[in-house]
Design a protein around this motif. Structure first.
Motif, PDB file in Angstrom:
ATOM      1  N   VAL A 111       0.859  -1.037   0.027  1.00  0.00           N
ATOM      2  CA  VAL A 111       0.097  -0.064  -0.113  1.00  0.00           C
ATOM      3  C   VAL A 111       1.044   1.157  -0.108  1.00  0.00           C
ATOM      4  N   PHE A 112       1.840   1.265   1.114  1.00  0.00           N
ATOM      5  CA  PHE A 112       2.619   2.684   1.131  1.00  0.00           C
ATOM      6  C   PHE A 112       3.955   2.781   0.601  1.00  0.00           C
ATOM      7  N   TYR A 113       4.721   1.751   0.095  1.00  0.00           N
ATOM      8  CA  TYR A 113       5.941   1.759  -0.111  1.00  0.00           C
ATOM      9  C   TYR A 113       6.339   2.410  -1.613  1.00  0.00           C
ATOM     10  N   GLY A 114       5.332   2.246  -2.548  1.00  0.00           N
ATOM     11  CA  GLY A 114       5.448   3.155  -3.860  1.00  0.00           C
ATOM     12  C   GLY A 114       5.459   4.483  -3.700  1.00  0.00           C
ATOM     13  N   LYS A 115       4.833   5.118  -2.661  1.00  0.00           N
ATOM     14  CA  LYS A 115       4.645   6.482  -2.395  1.00  0.00           C
ATOM     15  C   LYS A 115       5.803   6.921  -1.362  1.00  0.00           C
ATOM     16  N   MET A 116       6.402   5.939  -0.543  1.00  0.00           N
ATOM     17  CA  MET A 116       7.218   6.419   0.443  1.00  0.00           C
ATOM     18  C   MET A 116       8.651   6.366  -0.007  1.00  0.00           C
ATOM     19  N   PHE A 117       9.127   5.585  -0.947  1.00  0.00           N
ATOM     20  CA  PHE A 117      10.372   5.463  -1.714  1.00  0.00           C
ATOM     21  C   PHE A 117      10.717   5.921  -2.806  1.00  0.00           C
ATOM     22  N   ASN A 118      11.725   6.278  -3.116  1.00  0.00           N
ATOM     23  CA  ASN A 118      12.369   6.212  -4.680  1.00  0.00           C
ATOM     24  C   ASN A 118      13.030   5.149  -5.004  1.00  0.00           C
ATOM     25  N   ASP A 119      13.101   4.823  -6.192  1.00  0.00           N
ATOM     26  CA  ASP A 119      13.660   3.730  -6.731  1.00  0.00           C
ATOM     27  C   ASP A 119      15.133   3.112  -5.876  1.00  0.00           C
ATOM     28  N   ALA A 125      17.638   3.576  -1.496  1.00  0.00           N
ATOM     29  CA  ALA A 125      16.374   4.393  -1.888  1.00  0.00           C
ATOM     30  C   ALA A 125      16.568   5.571  -0.625  1.00  0.00           C
ATOM     31  N   THR A 126      15.668   6.560  -1.005  1.00  0.00           N
ATOM     32  CA  THR A 126      15.178   7.781   0.102  1.00  0.00           C
ATOM     33  C   THR A 126      13.957   7.490   0.445  1.00  0.00           C
ATOM     34  N   MET A 127      13.865   7.435   1.986  1.00  0.00           N
ATOM     35  CA  MET A 127      12.624   7.507   2.519  1.00  0.00           C
ATOM     36  C   MET A 127      11.881   8.857   2.310  1.00  0.00           C
TER      37      MET A 127
END
Length: 197
Positions: A111-119, A125-127
């Motif tokens: 649900v959240f990781y796609g919007k929480m992190f960059n590639d 990755a950066t949070m």
């Protein structure tokens, strides 16, 4: 077991799961690996689908999978509540609590990781990045535990796989997966005790 203790177990597993995933995601590049022992490695991958990397094809496959997981978690959550209220065996309550914690842990990623992190391709990755890699409900599940206990070529006399390279155990998984597997294992191994009532 009381409902409070069951929920504490769920929360404990969730905290360990999410801390480990966030640490890996913010300290490892995708496919980066460190050896703890020859037979145990931390190997960062992301799983965009179901167990063993399976996926539901199509534009809405990931969304459908995530929604299905959320509905399933609602059912598992009710099962836990019902088992405690009926004073079921602690084997059953602990098993269902572990399954619930694992399912919720992987749903959080989806649900959240796609919007929480960059590639994570080629970089750590950066949070809370300004350039997230995905959308809500389209996140990838972080996996990291790898136990290639034995690796080599199988004897040529074996049918089908003979002479092929083989790794046992080649699955890469996370704390949530361990919780689900342990819960299911308890239900199988201690079936009579778990469902004694």
């Amino acid at each position: 077991m009381s409902l409070k203790k069951a929920y504490l177990l769920v929360i404990l597993v969730l905290v360990i799961d999410q801390i480990s995933k966030i640490y890996i995601k913010t300290n490892f590049k995708l496919d980066e690996e460190i050896y703890v022992f020859d037979w145990f490695r931390i190997h960062f991958i992301e799983n965009s689908g179901m167990a063993w990397g399976a996926e539901i094809p199509g534009a809405f496959g990931k969304l459908l999978l995530t929604v299905f997981r959320i509905v399933a978690v609602g059912g598992i959550g009710y099962w836990l509540y019902d088992a405690v209220k009926k004073q079921s065996s602690n084997f059953l309550v602990v098993a269902v609590a572990l399954i619930l914690a694992g399912a919720v842990g992987n749903i959080i990623d989806s649900v959240f990781y796609g919007k929480m992190f960059n590639d994570s391709y080629g970089q750590v990755a950066t949070m809370f990045s300004d350039d997230p890699y995905g959308k809500w409900f389209h996140g990838k599940v972080v996996d990291m535990f790898y136990f290639p206990i034995w690796e080599g070529n199988l004897p040529s006399w074996l049918p089908i796989w003979g002479g092929n390279h083989f790794t046992f155990f080649n699955a890469i998984f996370n704390v949530a997966d361990v919780a689900i597997s342990t819960g299911v294992g308890i239900l199988i191994v201690f079936n009579k005790k778990a469902f004694s009532k």
